[in-house]
Design a protein around this motif. Structure first.
Motif, PDB file in Angstrom:
ATOM      1  N   PHE A   1      77.591  29.753  56.396  1.00 46.54           N
ATOM      2  CA  PHE A   1      77.842  30.219  57.759  1.00 46.54           C
ATOM      3  C   PHE A   1      76.553  30.673  58.439  1.00 46.54           C
ATOM      4  CE2 PHE A   1      78.532  33.883  60.553  1.00 46.54           C
ATOM      5  CZ  PHE A   1      79.299  33.282  61.539  1.00 46.54           C
ATOM      6  N   LEU A   2      75.756  31.474  57.712  1.00 44.31           N
ATOM      7  CA  LEU A   2      74.503  31.961  58.287  1.00 44.31           C
ATOM      8  C   LEU A   2      73.545  30.808  58.568  1.00 44.31           C
ATOM      9  CD1 LEU A   2      73.877  35.117  56.088  1.00 44.31           C
ATOM     10  CD2 LEU A   2      74.617  35.071  58.461  1.00 44.31           C
ATOM     11  N   LYS A   3      73.521  29.829  57.686  1.00 45.41           N
ATOM     12  CA  LYS A   3      72.602  28.706  57.840  1.00 45.41           C
ATOM     13  C   LYS A   3      73.012  27.782  58.987  1.00 45.41           C
ATOM     14  CE  LYS A   3      72.164  25.275  54.833  1.00 45.41           C
ATOM     15  NZ  LYS A   3      71.926  24.562  53.578  1.00 45.41           N
ATOM     16  N   VAL A   4      74.287  27.457  59.058  1.00 45.31           N
ATOM     17  CA  VAL A   4      74.758  26.514  60.072  1.00 45.31           C
ATOM     18  C   VAL A   4      74.754  27.146  61.462  1.00 45.31           C
ATOM     19  CG1 VAL A   4      76.781  25.223  60.856  1.00 45.31           C
ATOM     20  CG2 VAL A   4      76.113  25.154  58.461  1.00 45.31           C
TER      21      VAL A   4
ATOM     22  N   LYS B   1      73.033  29.724  62.481  1.00 49.20           N
ATOM     23  CA  LYS B   1      71.737  30.356  62.802  1.00 49.20           C
ATOM     24  C   LYS B   1      71.907  31.843  63.125  1.00 49.20           C
ATOM     25  CE  LYS B   1      69.407  26.358  63.094  1.00 49.20           C
ATOM     26  NZ  LYS B   1      69.697  25.565  61.960  1.00 49.20           N
ATOM     27  N   LYS B   2      72.699  32.512  62.328  1.00 51.08           N
ATOM     28  CA  LYS B   2      72.953  33.946  62.504  1.00 51.08           C
ATOM     29  C   LYS B   2      72.103  34.760  61.539  1.00 51.08           C
ATOM     30  CE  LYS B   2      76.507  33.428  65.339  1.00 51.08           C
ATOM     31  NZ  LYS B   2      76.528  33.832  66.703  1.00 51.08           N
ATOM     32  N   TRP B   3      70.804  34.538  61.546  1.00 55.54           N
ATOM     33  CA  TRP B   3      69.905  35.201  60.607  1.00 55.54           C
ATOM     34  C   TRP B   3      69.810  36.696  60.857  1.00 55.54           C
ATOM     35  CZ3 TRP B   3      69.595  32.282  56.745  1.00 55.54           C
ATOM     36  CH2 TRP B   3      69.468  30.903  56.874  1.00 55.54           C
ATOM     37  N   TRP B   4      70.119  37.153  62.055  1.00 51.08           N
ATOM     38  CA  TRP B   4      70.051  38.585  62.351  1.00 51.08           C
ATOM     39  C   TRP B   4      71.139  39.359  61.613  1.00 51.08           C
ATOM     40  CZ3 TRP B   4      74.436  40.487  64.608  1.00 51.08           C
ATOM     41  CH2 TRP B   4      75.276  39.551  65.217  1.00 51.08           C
ATOM     42  N   LEU B   5      72.163  38.681  61.107  1.00 53.36           N
ATOM     43  CA  LEU B   5      73.222  39.349  60.345  1.00 53.36           C
ATOM     44  C   LEU B   5      72.788  39.677  58.920  1.00 53.36           C
ATOM     45  CD1 LEU B   5      76.447  37.409  61.328  1.00 53.36           C
ATOM     46  CD2 LEU B   5      75.929  39.785  61.801  1.00 53.36           C
ATOM     47  N   LEU B   6      71.798  38.961  58.397  1.00 53.69           N
ATOM     48  CA  LEU B   6      71.390  39.135  57.012  1.00 53.69           C
ATOM     49  C   LEU B   6      70.908  40.553  56.697  1.00 53.69           C
ATOM     50  CD1 LEU B   6      71.409  37.383  54.523  1.00 53.69           C
ATOM     51  CD2 LEU B   6      69.066  36.755  55.011  1.00 53.69           C
ATOM     52  N   PRO B   7      70.041  41.183  57.513  1.00 53.01           N
ATOM     53  CA  PRO B   7      69.645  42.567  57.196  1.00 53.01           C
ATOM     54  C   PRO B   7      70.815  43.554  57.242  1.00 53.01           C
ATOM     55  CG  PRO B   7      68.151  41.627  58.810  1.00 53.01           C
ATOM     56  CD  PRO B   7      69.269  40.657  58.620  1.00 53.01           C
TER      57      PRO B   7
ATOM     58  N   VAL C   1      75.599  46.345  51.730  1.00 55.35           N
ATOM     59  CA  VAL C   1      75.790  46.166  50.289  1.00 55.35           C
ATOM     60  C   VAL C   1      75.034  47.243  49.511  1.00 55.35           C
ATOM     61  CG1 VAL C   1      75.248  44.638  48.354  1.00 55.35           C
ATOM     62  CG2 VAL C   1      76.324  43.717  50.403  1.00 55.35           C
ATOM     63  N   LEU C   2      73.795  47.510  49.915  1.00 55.37           N
ATOM     64  CA  LEU C   2      73.015  48.554  49.238  1.00 55.37           C
ATOM     65  C   LEU C   2      73.635  49.932  49.426  1.00 55.37           C
ATOM     66  CD1 LEU C   2      69.363  47.431  49.990  1.00 55.37           C
ATOM     67  CD2 LEU C   2      70.594  47.306  47.825  1.00 55.37           C
ATOM     68  N   LEU C   3      74.104  50.227  50.614  1.00 56.12           N
ATOM     69  CA  LEU C   3      74.735  51.509  50.873  1.00 56.12           C
ATOM     70  C   LEU C   3      76.023  51.659  50.068  1.00 56.12           C
ATOM     71  CD1 LEU C   3      74.547  54.089  52.593  1.00 56.12           C
ATOM     72  CD2 LEU C   3      75.935  52.918  54.294  1.00 56.12           C
ATOM     73  N   GLY C   4      76.812  50.604  49.993  1.00 55.20           N
ATOM     74  CA  GLY C   4      78.035  50.639  49.190  1.00 55.20           C
ATOM     75  C   GLY C   4      77.740  50.824  47.715  1.00 55.20           C
ATOM     76  N   GLY C   5      76.705  50.141  47.231  1.00 58.59           N
ATOM     77  CA  GLY C   5      76.309  50.303  45.831  1.00 58.59           C
ATOM     78  C   GLY C   5      75.827  51.708  45.535  1.00 58.59           C
ATOM     79  N   LEU C   6      75.080  52.283  46.466  1.00 55.61           N
ATOM     80  CA  LEU C   6      74.598  53.654  46.295  1.00 55.61           C
ATOM     81  C   LEU C   6      75.758  54.637  46.222  1.00 55.61           C
ATOM     82  CD1 LEU C   6      72.096  55.552  46.283  1.00 55.61           C
ATOM     83  CD2 LEU C   6      72.400  55.731  48.752  1.00 55.61           C
ATOM     84  N   ILE C   7      76.742  54.466  47.055  1.00 54.95           N
ATOM     85  CA  ILE C   7      77.900  55.366  47.053  1.00 54.95           C
ATOM     86  C   ILE C   7      78.708  55.206  45.763  1.00 54.95           C
ATOM     87  CG2 ILE C   7      80.125  55.809  48.179  1.00 54.95           C
ATOM     88  CD1 ILE C   7      78.691  55.286  50.847  1.00 54.95           C
ATOM     89  N   VAL C   8      78.883  53.975  45.306  1.00 55.85           N
ATOM     90  CA  VAL C   8      79.649  53.744  44.078  1.00 55.85           C
ATOM     91  C   VAL C   8      78.918  54.309  42.863  1.00 55.85           C
ATOM     92  CG1 VAL C   8      80.422  51.924  42.496  1.00 55.85           C
ATOM     93  CG2 VAL C   8      80.931  51.759  44.925  1.00 55.85           C
ATOM     94  N   LEU C   9      77.610  54.101  42.793  1.00 52.50           N
ATOM     95  CA  LEU C   9      76.851  54.553  41.624  1.00 52.50           C
ATOM     96  C   LEU C   9      76.718  56.073  41.547  1.00 52.50           C
ATOM     97  CD1 LEU C   9      74.014  51.892  41.475  1.00 52.50           C
ATOM     98  CD2 LEU C   9      75.981  52.127  39.960  1.00 52.50           C
TER      99      LEU C   9
END
Length: 52
Positions: free
Chosen positions: A13-16, A18-24, A30-38
């Motif tokens: 989806f991101l590649k086709v 061209k929604k590269w601004w969504l990646l950050p 994902v990092l914030l969710g992992g931090l909260i879970v850990l």
């Protein structure tokens, strides 16, 4: 549906579209969710929740 297929569909989806601004944003969530879970049961939890 496996987790790997969801990630591959997201990448396609991101590649086709061209929604590269969504990646950050996705990486940050994902990092914030992992931090909260850990740190959910640790002694660091009150300090992390105080930041937000």
């Amino acid at each position: 549906m496996s987790k790997l297929s969801i990630l591959s569909e997201l990448w396609l989806f991101l590649k086709v579209r061209k929604k590269w601004w969504l990646l950050p944003i996705i990486i940050f969530l994902v990092l914030l969710g992992g931090l909260i879970v850990l740190t959910q049961g640790s002694a660091l939890a009150p300090f992390i929740y105080a930041i937000f």
